[in-house]
Design an enzyme around this catalytic site. Structure first.
Site, PDB file in Angstrom:
ATOM      1  N   GLU A 155       0.838  -1.195   0.000  1.00 31.98           N
ATOM      2  CA  GLU A 155       0.000   0.000   0.000  1.00 31.98           C
ATOM      3  C   GLU A 155       0.880   1.255   0.000  1.00 31.98           C
ATOM      4  OE1 GLU A 155      -2.469   0.275   3.469  1.00 31.98           O
ATOM      5  OE2 GLU A 155      -3.527   2.031   2.713  1.00 31.98           O
ATOM      6  N   GLU A 249     -11.588   2.690   5.247  1.00 32.86           N
ATOM      7  CA  GLU A 249     -10.588   2.899   6.301  1.00 32.86           C
ATOM      8  C   GLU A 249     -10.582   4.398   6.595  1.00 32.86           C
ATOM      9  OE1 GLU A 249      -5.968   1.721   7.017  1.00 32.86           O
ATOM     10  OE2 GLU A 249      -6.446   3.214   5.509  1.00 32.86           O
TER      11      GLU A 249
HETATM   12  C1  LER Z   1      -2.998   1.836   6.385  1.00 34.13           C
HETATM   13  O1  LER Z   1      -3.959   1.232   5.611  1.00 34.13           O
HETATM   14  C2  LER Z   1      -2.878   3.252   6.081  1.00 34.13           C
HETATM   15  O2  LER Z   1      -3.527   3.752   5.200  1.00 34.13           O
HETATM   16  C3  LER Z   1      -1.925   4.034   6.856  1.00 34.13           C
HETATM   17  O3  LER Z   1      -2.097   5.397   6.585  1.00 34.13           O
HETATM   18  C4  LER Z   1      -2.050   3.843   8.335  1.00 34.13           C
HETATM   19  O4  LER Z   1      -1.166   4.718   8.948  1.00 34.13           O
HETATM   20 MN    MN Z   2      -4.971   2.593   3.981  1.00 33.94          MN
END
Ligand code: LER
Ligand code: MN
Length: 278
Positions: A155, A249
């Site tokens: 990610e 999220e």
């Molecule tokens: C985790 O999915 C994310 O997006 C990070 O920014 C967490 O700190």
């Molecule tokens: Mn994230």
């Protein structure tokens, strides 16, 4: 083309602040996720021992949910482990923890994320060394994951949180060096808004690598509460024939239930429209 499914991020009730999730407490969170109309839950774990597999199986059945993905932010923030750690013993520990999570994902969801656990460029470490440690660890983990038919996705995270792999373009550049078929990109729209040139164009340009999506608005609240153009995002997903999870999220604020409800109320009609146009 596969349909889109919605998920929400959850963790165990004792998870520290570093578990960046909407709800805590597995069973209660799953019950609410199901009631609110989500299709799945994204589990933030710091190890496979965080949850009992039998219990998880039973709850998923009871609440008609799937696991979308297992995420690993706490492995970094709580345990201090990452792929690029300069200490080989710490990298070995990282691999042990990830092996457990990969085995769990073999039954639940089939995807493990590496957000900040992919590591960073430490003091005195060159970009080349950082990249080499990252590629080596990814290759080891992908080779383990392929046996369980699990995908390992990284990610890109914005520069204010980490100094390595900030944009989708950078993610693809390093993933090409991993040379494994079961790795890919986890695109987080919030981070993309900070780092990528144009959200839609970057999703399209890097589309063949995009395996999973985090949704949050520009202020990291529920989609619809900031200034991001989610129609642009859905259009880009359509262009790349994306199917699979869009997972919420977001910052839970003082009222996580309200935030989770606002998120699903905003994205569900768009997901339904997307799916019915397939
Ligand atoms: C985790 O999915 C994310 O997006 C990070 O920014 C967490 O700190
Ligand atoms: Mn994230």
């Amino acid at each position: 083309m596969e349909t889109l499914k919605t998920a929400v991020t959850i963790a165990g009730e004792n998870a520290k602040q570093s578990a960046f999730v909407v709800w805590r407490g597995f069973q209660e969170s799953m019950k609410k996720a199901s009631e609110y109309g989500y299709d799945g839950v994204e589990l933030a774990l710091k190890g496979a021992d965080d949850i009992d597999a039998g219990q998880l199986r039973a709850w998923l059945r009871e609440y008609s949910l799937e696991v979308s993905c297992i995420t690993t932010g706490q492995v970094f923030a709580d345990l201090g482990l990452c792929f690029t750690h300069p200490d080989p013993a710490m990298r070995k520990k990282t691999i042990v923890v990830f092996n457990g999570l990969i085995d769990l994902a073999g039954e639940f969801g089939g995807i493990v994320n590496a957000g900040r656990t992919r590591g960073f460029q430490g003091p005195g470490q060159s970009r080349e060394e950082t990249e080499k440690l990252f590629v080596d660890t990814m290759q080891t983990l992908c080779d383990r994951a392929v046996k369980q038919q699990v995908q390992l996705i990284i990610e890109p995270v914005n520069r204010y949180e980490i100094n390595f792999i900030n944009s989708l373009d950078e993610g693809v550049e390093v993933l090409r060096k991993v040379q494994r078929n079961n790795c890919g990109l986890h695109a987080d729209i919030f981070h993309m808004n900070i780092e990528d040139d144009k959200i839609g164009e970057s999703l399209i340009r890097n589309g063949e690598w995009v395996k999973y999506i985090h949704f949050a608005d520009s202020n990291r609240l529920a989609p619809g509460l900031g200034h991001l153009d989610f129609d642009e995002v859905f259009q880009a997903l359509k262009t790349i024939h994306y199917g699979g999870w869009v997972s919420v999220e977001i910052l839970p604020g003082n009222n996580p239930d309200e935030m989770a409800r606002k998120a699903i109320q905003f994205i569900k009609p768009k997901v339904v429209a997307y799916n019915s146009s397939l």
